[in-house]
Write a protein that holds these residues in place. Structure first.
Motif, PDB file in Angstrom:
ATOM      1  N   LEU A 122       0.831  -1.195   0.000  1.00  0.00           N
ATOM      2  CA  LEU A 122       0.000   0.000   0.000  1.00  0.00           C
ATOM      3  C   LEU A 122       0.870   1.250   0.000  1.00  0.00           C
ATOM      4  O   LEU A 122       2.006   1.228   0.495  1.00  0.00           O
ATOM      5  CB  LEU A 122      -0.908   0.018   1.231  1.00  0.00           C
ATOM      6  CG  LEU A 122      -1.986  -1.060   1.303  1.00  0.00           C
ATOM      7  CD1 LEU A 122      -2.627  -1.073   2.679  1.00  0.00           C
ATOM      8  CD2 LEU A 122      -3.046  -0.827   0.221  1.00  0.00           C
ATOM      9  N   PRO A 123       0.364   2.361  -0.535  1.00  0.00           N
ATOM     10  CA  PRO A 123       1.100   3.624  -0.409  1.00  0.00           C
ATOM     11  C   PRO A 123       1.111   4.088   1.038  1.00  0.00           C
ATOM     12  O   PRO A 123       0.392   3.550   1.885  1.00  0.00           O
ATOM     13  CB  PRO A 123       0.312   4.579  -1.307  1.00  0.00           C
ATOM     14  CG  PRO A 123      -1.068   4.017  -1.328  1.00  0.00           C
ATOM     15  CD  PRO A 123      -0.903   2.523  -1.260  1.00  0.00           C
ATOM     16  N   GLN A 124       1.942   5.081   1.324  1.00  0.00           N
ATOM     17  CA  GLN A 124       2.023   5.601   2.691  1.00  0.00           C
ATOM     18  C   GLN A 124       0.635   6.005   3.162  1.00  0.00           C
ATOM     19  O   GLN A 124      -0.006   6.893   2.585  1.00  0.00           O
ATOM     20  CB  GLN A 124       2.959   6.805   2.735  1.00  0.00           C
ATOM     21  CG  GLN A 124       3.108   7.433   4.113  1.00  0.00           C
ATOM     22  CD  GLN A 124       4.011   6.621   5.032  1.00  0.00           C
ATOM     23  OE1 GLN A 124       4.195   5.435   4.850  1.00  0.00           O
ATOM     24  NE2 GLN A 124       4.570   7.265   6.035  1.00  0.00           N
ATOM     25  N   PRO A 125       0.122   5.378   4.241  1.00  0.00           N
ATOM     26  CA  PRO A 125      -1.258   5.662   4.657  1.00  0.00           C
ATOM     27  C   PRO A 125      -1.343   6.836   5.615  1.00  0.00           C
ATOM     28  O   PRO A 125      -0.370   7.199   6.278  1.00  0.00           O
ATOM     29  CB  PRO A 125      -1.661   4.366   5.359  1.00  0.00           C
ATOM     30  CG  PRO A 125      -0.376   3.901   5.991  1.00  0.00           C
ATOM     31  CD  PRO A 125       0.727   4.299   5.035  1.00  0.00           C
ATOM     32  N   ARG A 126      -2.520   7.393   5.693  1.00  0.00           N
ATOM     33  CA  ARG A 126      -2.839   8.339   6.763  1.00  0.00           C
ATOM     34  C   ARG A 126      -3.499   7.545   7.877  1.00  0.00           C
ATOM     35  O   ARG A 126      -4.448   6.802   7.640  1.00  0.00           O
ATOM     36  CB  ARG A 126      -3.789   9.415   6.253  1.00  0.00           C
ATOM     37  CG  ARG A 126      -4.299  10.323   7.372  1.00  0.00           C
ATOM     38  CD  ARG A 126      -5.325  11.311   6.852  1.00  0.00           C
ATOM     39  NE  ARG A 126      -6.004  11.999   7.946  1.00  0.00           N
ATOM     40  CZ  ARG A 126      -7.020  12.840   7.780  1.00  0.00           C
ATOM     41  NH1 ARG A 126      -7.468  13.097   6.568  1.00  0.00           N
ATOM     42  NH2 ARG A 126      -7.596  13.413   8.823  1.00  0.00           N
ATOM     43  N   LEU A 127      -2.994   7.686   9.096  1.00  0.00           N
ATOM     44  CA  LEU A 127      -3.571   6.980  10.238  1.00  0.00           C
ATOM     45  C   LEU A 127      -4.645   7.848  10.882  1.00  0.00           C
ATOM     46  O   LEU A 127      -4.422   9.041  11.147  1.00  0.00           O
ATOM     47  CB  LEU A 127      -2.491   6.622  11.260  1.00  0.00           C
ATOM     48  CG  LEU A 127      -1.322   5.763  10.761  1.00  0.00           C
ATOM     49  CD1 LEU A 127      -0.446   5.346  11.932  1.00  0.00           C
ATOM     50  CD2 LEU A 127      -1.809   4.548   9.999  1.00  0.00           C
ATOM     51  N   VAL A 128      -5.797   7.245  11.122  1.00  0.00           N
ATOM     52  CA  VAL A 128      -6.923   7.962  11.729  1.00  0.00           C
ATOM     53  C   VAL A 128      -7.347   7.208  12.981  1.00  0.00           C
ATOM     54  O   VAL A 128      -7.588   6.001  12.929  1.00  0.00           O
ATOM     55  CB  VAL A 128      -8.122   8.067  10.754  1.00  0.00           C
ATOM     56  CG1 VAL A 128      -9.250   8.874  11.378  1.00  0.00           C
ATOM     57  CG2 VAL A 128      -7.685   8.678   9.428  1.00  0.00           C
TER      58      VAL A 128
END
Length: 377
Positions: free
Chosen positions: A140-146
């Motif tokens: 996966l591409p660099q994710p945003r963590l929520v």
């Protein structure tokens, strides 16, 4: 629509992984796996080293339970082995995400550039970094963590909830375990004031209690098809009892038995009382009372249990709201987190002085690192 214009949001829980695709027109759709709206997070390591997921993993577990790992989402300090052979924990944890990515690419027709991953509010930087490494291993591409409770709050806000700036809400997330979080709505989004978690206060503990009731306390053999077949059967029975007064439950190596709602209530009540206790403790940790809250909201795979709202109301004095489709709320909120704008409201109560006091008490350098509010693993 081009594949890159879609947004992929993944809530990879201890028991189940939920994924949502959000489109440029504002619509969203849940991904399905093996005909279900979620993917079991468990994995199975085959003899050739391949990692199987979903129903294939559960079916193989009955034949070789030693190769089955029910929860590959583990801290970085854990050592994992399969049949006395060490395995790379990143590969195991990445397997469900890799399966999700493949299904998302099949649906959109290509790879996605925008990926959101839901994480518990209590996770510190080490586990968050580990989660990013898992995503990278999954391709996966660099994710945003929520953070999960923030994602739920954003989901509710997008759905029409009206909380002025300065409002306080509680998100009680009951999945395989439980995490209860107090949030304040600020001008730029939601802020975590306190979060408490207990892995033994969720669906897994209820499954164990229900299994004991169905078998009169006798253990199911760990050999052959017993252990994991029983776990899957009990979970299916628990979900069915949320909609039916009684179901017939097939048991490995013994005659089927009938489970009813009263049996589920008895198994679930001690666990749900612990969830209610966590709720009260989290409210107190934020130096609030029930009267200060704009609401308590229940989400997670076990939030549909009928007793949950009743037990929380008995302890906290506020009747909570079990939101629609509680299992996918965090993933849907993460897919659109930050989309809703603030509304005008009263200023927040002066809680920061209390945090400074707690930070001095625990020796924490800042409120975000204070053990009174957020674990710092």
């Amino acid at each position: 629509m081009r594949a890159g214009e879609a947004r992929l949001s993944i809530d990879c829980g201890s028991a189940s992984t939920v994924a949502v695709l959000a489109w440029a027109d504002g619509s969203a759709s849940d991904l399905s796996f093996d005909g279900a709206p979620y993917l079991p997070s468990a994995v199975y390591v085959a003899a050739d080293g391949q990692v199987w997921t979903g129903q294939r993993a559960w079916q193989a577990a009955g034949e070789q339970p030693s190769r089955f790992i029910p929860n590959p989402r583990r801290p970085v300090v854990d050592d994992l082995s399969v049949d006395s052979t060490g395995v790379d924990e990143l590969d195991l944890a990445a397997a469900p995400l890799r399966r999700v990515a493949a299904e998302a690419e099949r649906t959109t027709g290509g790879p996605l550039r925008d990926v959101r991953l839901v994480v518990p509010a209590g996770w510190g930087p080490r586990r968050r970094t580990w989660m990013r490494q898992v995503a990278h291993r999954a391709g996966l591409p660099q994710p945003r963590l929520v953070e999960a409770p923030v994602a739920v709050a954003e989901h509710l806000l997008a759905g029409g909830a009206r909380w002025p700036v300065g409002s306080f809400i509680v998100v009680s997330d009951v999945g395989a375990g439980a995490e209860v979080t107090v949030l304040r709505r600020g001008p730029a989004g939601f802020e975590v004031l306190a979060t408490l978690a207990d892995p033994a206060a969720g669906g897994t503990a209820i499954d164990h209690a229900l299994a004991a009731a169905l078998t009169d306390g006798r253990d199911v053999s760990d050999a052959g098809t017993g252990q994991w077949v029983m776990a899957q059967t009990v979970r299916a029975a628990k979900e069915a009892l949320a909609a039916h007064p009684a179901v017939t439950v097939p048991l490995p190596d013994r005659a089927p038995v009938v489970a009813n709602s009263a049996m589920l209530d008895e198994a679930a009540r001690p666990v749900l009382q612990r969830v209610a206790q966590l709720t009260c403790e989290a409210i107190a940790a934020a130096e609030l009372t029930a009267a200060d809250l704009a609401g308590i909201y229940c989400v997670g795979g076990s939030a549909h249990l009928p007793q949950l709202a009743t037990v929380i109301a008995e302890h906290a004095g506020v009747t909570p709201t079990v939101i629609v489709e509680p299992g996918s709320a965090a993933a849907r909120g993460a897919a659109g987190a930050g989309a809703a704008g603030p509304t005008v409201g009263p200023p927040a109560p002066p809680w920061r002085a209390w945090w400074r006091c707690q930070c001095r008490r625990y020796g924490a350098p800042s409120p975000s690192r204070c053990p009174a509010s957020r674990p710092w693993p």
